[in-house]
Design an enzyme around this catalytic site. Structure first.
Site, short mmCIF file in Angstrom:
data_model
loop_
_atom_site.label_atom_id
_atom_site.label_comp_id
_atom_site.label_asym_id
_atom_site.label_seq_id
_atom_site.Cartn_x
_atom_site.Cartn_y
_atom_site.Cartn_z
N GLY A 89 69.98 37.37 30.77
CA GLY A 89 69.09 36.33 31.29
C GLY A 89 69.54 35.60 32.53
O GLY A 89 68.76 34.82 33.10
N PRO A 143 73.78 41.39 30.21
CA PRO A 143 73.16 41.17 31.52
C PRO A 143 72.42 42.41 32.01
O PRO A 143 72.88 43.53 31.81
CB PRO A 143 74.36 40.88 32.43
CG PRO A 143 75.51 41.57 31.79
CD PRO A 143 75.25 41.57 30.30
N GLY A 144 71.29 42.20 32.61
CA GLY A 144 70.54 43.30 33.22
C GLY A 144 70.31 42.98 34.69
O GLY A 144 71.01 43.46 35.58
N ARG A 145 69.37 42.07 34.91
CA ARG A 145 68.96 41.73 36.27
C ARG A 145 70.12 41.30 37.16
O ARG A 145 70.20 41.69 38.32
CB ARG A 145 67.94 40.58 36.19
CG ARG A 145 67.28 40.25 37.51
CD ARG A 145 66.48 38.94 37.42
NE ARG A 145 65.72 38.80 36.22
CZ ARG A 145 64.41 39.08 36.10
NH1 ARG A 145 63.74 39.51 37.14
NH2 ARG A 145 63.78 38.91 34.95
N ARG A 197 56.32 43.98 39.67
CA ARG A 197 56.67 42.58 39.44
C ARG A 197 55.77 41.58 40.17
O ARG A 197 55.35 40.60 39.57
CB ARG A 197 58.15 42.31 39.77
CG ARG A 197 59.13 43.19 38.99
CD ARG A 197 60.57 42.72 39.08
NE ARG A 197 60.73 41.46 38.38
CZ ARG A 197 60.79 40.29 38.97
NH1 ARG A 197 60.74 40.20 40.28
NH2 ARG A 197 60.90 39.20 38.26
N TYR A 206 53.88 39.17 37.49
CA TYR A 206 54.51 37.84 37.37
C TYR A 206 54.27 36.99 38.60
O TYR A 206 54.79 35.87 38.68
CB TYR A 206 56.03 37.95 37.17
CG TYR A 206 56.47 38.96 36.14
CD1 TYR A 206 56.12 38.80 34.80
CD2 TYR A 206 57.25 40.04 36.49
CE1 TYR A 206 56.53 39.73 33.84
CE2 TYR A 206 57.67 40.97 35.55
CZ TYR A 206 57.30 40.80 34.23
OH TYR A 206 57.71 41.71 33.29
N CYS A 216 43.93 51.19 43.62
CA CYS A 216 42.57 50.63 43.59
C CYS A 216 42.50 49.36 42.74
O CYS A 216 41.73 49.29 41.80
CB CYS A 216 41.62 51.68 43.05
SG CYS A 216 42.13 52.24 41.43
N GLU A 217 43.36 48.41 43.05
CA GLU A 217 43.32 47.13 42.33
C GLU A 217 43.71 46.03 43.29
O GLU A 217 44.64 46.19 44.09
CB GLU A 217 44.35 47.11 41.18
CG GLU A 217 44.12 48.16 40.16
CD GLU A 217 44.36 47.65 38.73
OE1 GLU A 217 44.37 46.42 38.52
OE2 GLU A 217 44.52 48.51 37.87
N TYR A 220 64.08 46.01 36.95
CA TYR A 220 62.67 46.04 36.53
C TYR A 220 61.78 46.55 37.65
O TYR A 220 60.63 46.13 37.79
CB TYR A 220 62.22 44.66 36.02
CG TYR A 220 63.15 44.12 34.95
CD1 TYR A 220 63.19 44.70 33.69
CD2 TYR A 220 64.05 43.08 35.21
CE1 TYR A 220 64.07 44.25 32.71
CE2 TYR A 220 64.93 42.62 34.25
CZ TYR A 220 64.95 43.21 33.00
OH TYR A 220 65.81 42.78 32.04
N1 LLP Z 1 68.75 41.30 26.13
C1 LLP Z 1 67.51 41.29 25.61
C2 LLP Z 1 67.35 41.27 24.18
C3 LLP Z 1 66.40 41.30 26.48
O1 LLP Z 1 65.17 41.29 25.95
C4 LLP Z 1 66.59 41.32 27.88
C5 LLP Z 1 65.45 41.34 28.80
C6 LLP Z 1 67.92 41.36 28.37
C7 LLP Z 1 68.97 41.33 27.46
C8 LLP Z 1 68.24 41.41 29.84
O2 LLP Z 1 67.83 40.27 30.49
P1 LLP Z 1 68.23 40.04 32.04
O3 LLP Z 1 69.72 39.85 32.11
O4 LLP Z 1 67.79 41.23 32.78
O5 LLP Z 1 67.48 38.84 32.40
N2 LLP Z 1 60.29 42.66 33.36
C9 LLP Z 1 60.71 41.30 33.57
C10 LLP Z 1 61.95 40.95 32.79
C11 LLP Z 1 61.82 41.22 31.30
C12 LLP Z 1 63.10 40.95 30.55
C13 LLP Z 1 63.05 41.48 29.18
N3 LLP Z 1 64.24 41.32 28.40
C14 LLP Z 1 60.87 41.06 35.06
O6 LLP Z 1 60.65 41.96 35.85
O7 LLP Z 1 61.20 39.95 35.46
#
Ligand code: LLP
Length: 418
Positions: free
Chosen positions: A239, A274-276, A312, A316, A343-344, A372
């Site tokens: 997050g 962490p992802g993003r 995105r 969003y 076409c949107e 993402y």
């Molecule tokens: N752990 C869980 C259980 C999650 O559901 C998520 C993201 C993460 C970790 C990783 O979160 P991050 O570090 O990436 O914030 N598609 C959206 C974001 C959806 C996030 C879903 N869950 C976007 O493009 O902003």
């Protein structure tokens, strides 16, 4: 900090001119920087080095095999949310003992698959799921390691679609029910309680919600301890936000500074997902200007990437910086909508954005597209998905081929009765 920068007036990915990639690989194309990816993982590892921890990279942010492989070599685990992600994680080198599995709708087949592979733990999101896991584990003669995903009812102060930790959300088990369902788990024969999990949302730009949520979770951990239920892993989810425009998200060090004091002297291993914050600013999407079109009151820049490649902004209203691949000296500025061929009306990357004047054939970069981006892409409008490229120093490699027309119809069949 990332490794996309201008040398004179030309955008580079590390030491490779982006123009070269666009011309050789064609567009649209995602370009990732190896140095940025590595740097971000190390930032987490350094920040938390003083306590036992596992960085379980959230595969959903970007599940390209080369990226997963790089992170596995750096010792990362994975946070997965489906059997498909489990397959990818293992295929590209992540050790099952470092994989945590969340998601509100795990199917029996997925549960069985994860049990077979001996993952670190299931982050269980409901009592029914817990019973299901117990039953399947029983049939397989196994004991399933579980954590309950606890919903701490904390507002992460982010976009409503990507906040997950409030009572009204479908995720996890309400914190007030925590004790009840941990007792239930304790009494089940084929599950073993190993942890507690929370994830309250994505693109968080403050540390406080993490800290507040963790404090609530720790109260629960203490209550569990009194009941003889010992927690080995505290998984605080992902997050941490990134800078898309002018946000000032916390650095992993800022998070560590607040989290470590809360955890030291507890005999636990911290898990982060962490992802993003790892891949977001390590990737850009390069697209070519096809046409300029003057509407009645708008200027449109029509590019060869669409919402199917990067959704995105459409869903969003997300902001992504738009930068020219070649800066033109003293060129005029325009205010335009940067749109795709789909076409949107929702098919846009930026609205009323001031950018350097462009003409057909120019390339532009949509920044902060590593998370993402490709992972949410689709074939909508029968558009083959773009290529992905990784740059390291002065070399680059295609890490996913551009799809072709045949990929579009893969698996389709004409029934006999037609
Ligand atoms: N752990 C869980 C259980 C999650 O559901 C998520 C993201 C993460 C970790 C990783 O979160 P991050 O570090 O990436 O914030 N598609 C959206 C974001 C959806 C996030 C879903 N869950 C976007 O493009 O902003």
């Amino acid at each position: 900090m990332n490794h996309f920068h201008y040398v004179k007036d030309e955008l580079y990915a590390e030491d490779v001119p982006v123009l070269k990639i666009a011309q050789e690989v064609n567009t649209p194309v995602y370009v990732y920087s190896h140095a940025t990816l590595t740097r971000h993982v190390i930032a987490y590892q350094d920040a938390f080095k003083d306590i036992p921890h596992i960085i379980c990279y959230a595969l959903k942010a970007n599940s390209n095999g080369a990226i997963i492989n790089l992170f596995s070599k750096m010792g990362c685990g994975a946070d997965i949310v489906s059997g498909g992600e489990l397959f990818r994680a293992i295929k590209w080198g992540i050790k099952p003992k470092n994989i945590v599995y969340a998601g509100v709708g795990k199917t029996p087949e997925e549960i069985e698959y994860a049990l077979k592979k001996n993952i670190l733990m299931f982050n269980v999101e409901s009592p029914e799921e817990l019973i299901q896991i117990d039953e399947i584990a029983g049939k397989m003669g196994k004991t399933a390691p579980v954590a309950l995903r606890i919903n701490p009812d904390i507002d992460p102060q982010t976009h409503p679609y990507i906040s997950t930790g409030l009572k009204k959300h479908k995720f996890g088990i309400a914190i007030e029910d925590g004790i009840k369902y941990y007792r239930m788990a304790r009494d089940l024969r084929h599950v073993r309680i190993v942890g507690v999990h929370k994830h309250i949302g994505s693109q968080l730009t403050k540390v406080e919600p993490f800290v507040d949520a963790l404090k609530r979770i720790l109260l629960l951990v203490d209550d569990l301890h009194k009941e003889g239920i010992h927690i080995r892993f505290i998984d605080i989810g992902g997050g941490v936000g990134i800078t898309y425009n002018d946000e000032e998200p916390p650095h992993p060090k800022d998070l560590a500074k607040r989290v470590i004091p809360l955890l030291k002297d507890r005999n636990i291993t911290l898990i982060l997902e962490p992802g993003r914050s790892i891949v977001g600013n390590a990737g850009i999407l390069i697209t070519k200007v096809l046409y300029l079109k003057k509407g009645v009151d708008k200027q449109f820049v029509i590019v060869d990437a669409g919402m199917n490649d990067l959704i995105r902004p459409s869903i969003y209203g997300a902001y992504h910086k738009i930068q020219p691949v070649i800066k033109k000296d003293g060129s005029h500025k325009i205010v335009a909508d940067i749109v795709g061929p789909i076409c949107e009306s929702g098919d846009f990357f930026a609205k009323d954005r001031e950018i350097q004047g462009v003409k057909s054939g120019d390339y532009i970069a949509i920044m902060s597209a590593g998370a993402y981006g490709f992972s949410m892409s689709s074939n909508y409008n029968s558009r083959p998905r773009p290529a992905e490229v990784m740059v390291k120093g002065n070399e680059y490699a295609i890490i996913r081929k551009r799809e072709g027309l045949k990929d579009l119809i893969r698996g389709e069949m004409i029934p006999k009765f037609l």
